[in-house]
Design a protein around this motif. Structure first.
Motif, mmCIF file in Angstrom:
data_model
loop_
_atom_site.group_PDB
_atom_site.id
_atom_site.type_symbol
_atom_site.label_atom_id
_atom_site.label_comp_id
_atom_site.label_asym_id
_atom_site.label_seq_id
_atom_site.Cartn_x
_atom_site.Cartn_y
_atom_site.Cartn_z
ATOM 1 N N GLN A 152 4.184 6.372 0.980
ATOM 2 C CA GLN A 152 3.979 5.494 -0.181
ATOM 3 C C GLN A 152 2.543 5.631 -0.683
ATOM 4 O O GLN A 152 2.296 5.658 -1.888
ATOM 5 C CB GLN A 152 4.281 4.044 0.201
ATOM 6 N N SER A 189 11.052 4.904 -6.139
ATOM 7 C CA SER A 189 11.235 3.879 -5.103
ATOM 8 C C SER A 189 10.000 3.768 -4.211
ATOM 9 O O SER A 189 9.602 2.663 -3.837
ATOM 10 C CB SER A 189 12.485 4.162 -4.268
ATOM 11 N N ALA A 245 7.400 1.833 -6.191
ATOM 12 C CA ALA A 245 7.732 0.401 -6.231
ATOM 13 C C ALA A 245 7.452 -0.259 -4.888
ATOM 14 O O ALA A 245 6.855 -1.342 -4.824
ATOM 15 C CB ALA A 245 9.194 0.214 -6.630
ATOM 16 N N ARG A 246 7.865 0.390 -3.806
ATOM 17 C CA ARG A 246 7.629 -0.176 -2.472
ATOM 18 C C ARG A 246 6.144 -0.230 -2.149
ATOM 19 O O ARG A 246 5.666 -1.200 -1.565
ATOM 20 C CB ARG A 246 8.367 0.638 -1.423
ATOM 21 N N ALA A 269 4.597 -3.023 -4.084
ATOM 22 C CA ALA A 269 5.017 -4.309 -3.496
ATOM 23 C C ALA A 269 4.248 -4.587 -2.212
ATOM 24 O O ALA A 269 3.816 -5.722 -1.967
ATOM 25 C CB ALA A 269 6.523 -4.292 -3.226
ATOM 26 N N THR A 270 4.037 -3.556 -1.414
ATOM 27 C CA THR A 270 3.258 -3.716 -0.181
ATOM 28 C C THR A 270 1.826 -4.110 -0.504
ATOM 29 O O THR A 270 1.265 -5.012 0.121
ATOM 30 C CB THR A 270 3.282 -2.406 0.644
ATOM 31 N N ARG A 280 0.753 -5.618 -3.199
ATOM 32 C CA ARG A 280 0.761 -6.999 -3.708
ATOM 33 C C ARG A 280 0.854 -7.995 -2.558
ATOM 34 O O ARG A 280 0.153 -9.008 -2.549
ATOM 35 C CB ARG A 280 1.917 -7.204 -4.680
ATOM 36 N N ALA A 281 1.723 -7.716 -1.598
ATOM 37 C CA ALA A 281 1.888 -8.620 -0.457
ATOM 38 C C ALA A 281 0.609 -8.679 0.381
ATOM 39 O O ALA A 281 0.191 -9.760 0.812
ATOM 40 C CB ALA A 281 3.062 -8.169 0.405
ATOM 41 N N GLU A 316 0.633 -10.153 -9.947
ATOM 42 C CA GLU A 316 0.763 -8.799 -10.480
ATOM 43 C C GLU A 316 -0.305 -8.454 -11.507
ATOM 44 O O GLU A 316 -0.749 -7.329 -11.589
ATOM 45 C CB GLU A 316 2.144 -8.603 -11.090
#
Length: 169
Positions: free
Chosen positions: A113, A143, A146-147, A150-151, A153-154, A160
């Motif tokens: 990623q 994908s 996106a992952r 998302a990681t 962001r977390a 965002e």
């Protein structure tokens, strides 16, 4: 000009660019230098065919990404992590604190990623170019992007909008 002279001229001109990409991948200047050294050694071995490639920079970038991903698969890196006490990176513009947070969080993103994010946002490659560099489908790139986002962001615990601004840094 001989083959060795062509190779030396190319590497001399692109060394800084390669180091920046490698640093974006691993977040450590010493390790980035090791990645670049391995990549340019592989380039030297393949120089006869590489020099006639349609896009030599893309060819070398693929070598560098593959060196990084191969290193991540090996056990040595998971057992030994060397890091310097201070960062040698200088930021030219943008929010320095945010950029440091993002760089720190990027190290926690899985390697595939992370490679996808670096190629898409640092190298500004299209989905298709990134897929070619990683040797995967465009759907996989989408994908993984996106992952990876998302990681990030977390890990950052940020809305965002702030992360979107940080992608510009």
């Amino acid at each position: 000009m001989s083959l060795d002279e062509e190779y030396t001229a190319y590497v001399r001109g692109r060394l800084s660019w390669l180091r920046k990409i490698a640093y974006s991948l691993c977040q450590d200047w010493h390790r980035a230098d090791d990645l670049v050294q391995t990549a340019i050694t592989r380039l030297y071995v393949k120089w006869r065919q590489a020099r006639v490639a349609d896009d030599l920079d893309a060819y070398v970038r693929v070598i560098l990404i593959r060196v990084f991903l191969a290193e991540q698969r090996r056990g040595w890196f998971s057992r030994v992590r060397l890091s310097s006490a201070t960062s040698h990176q200088t930021l030219e513009s943008g929010d320095r604190d945010m950029a440091m947070d993002i760089h720190r969080a990027l190290t926690a993103v899985p390697p595939r990623q992370r490679a996808t994010l670096v190629l898409r946002f640092h190298c500004d490659l299209s989905v298709e170019q990134t897929a070619h560099a990683l040797g995967c489908s465009t759907g996989t790139v989408k994908s993984q992007t996106a992952r990876g986002l998302a990681t990030l962001r977390a890990l950052l615990g940020e809305p965002e909008s702030r992360l979107a601004r940080a992608e510009e840094c």
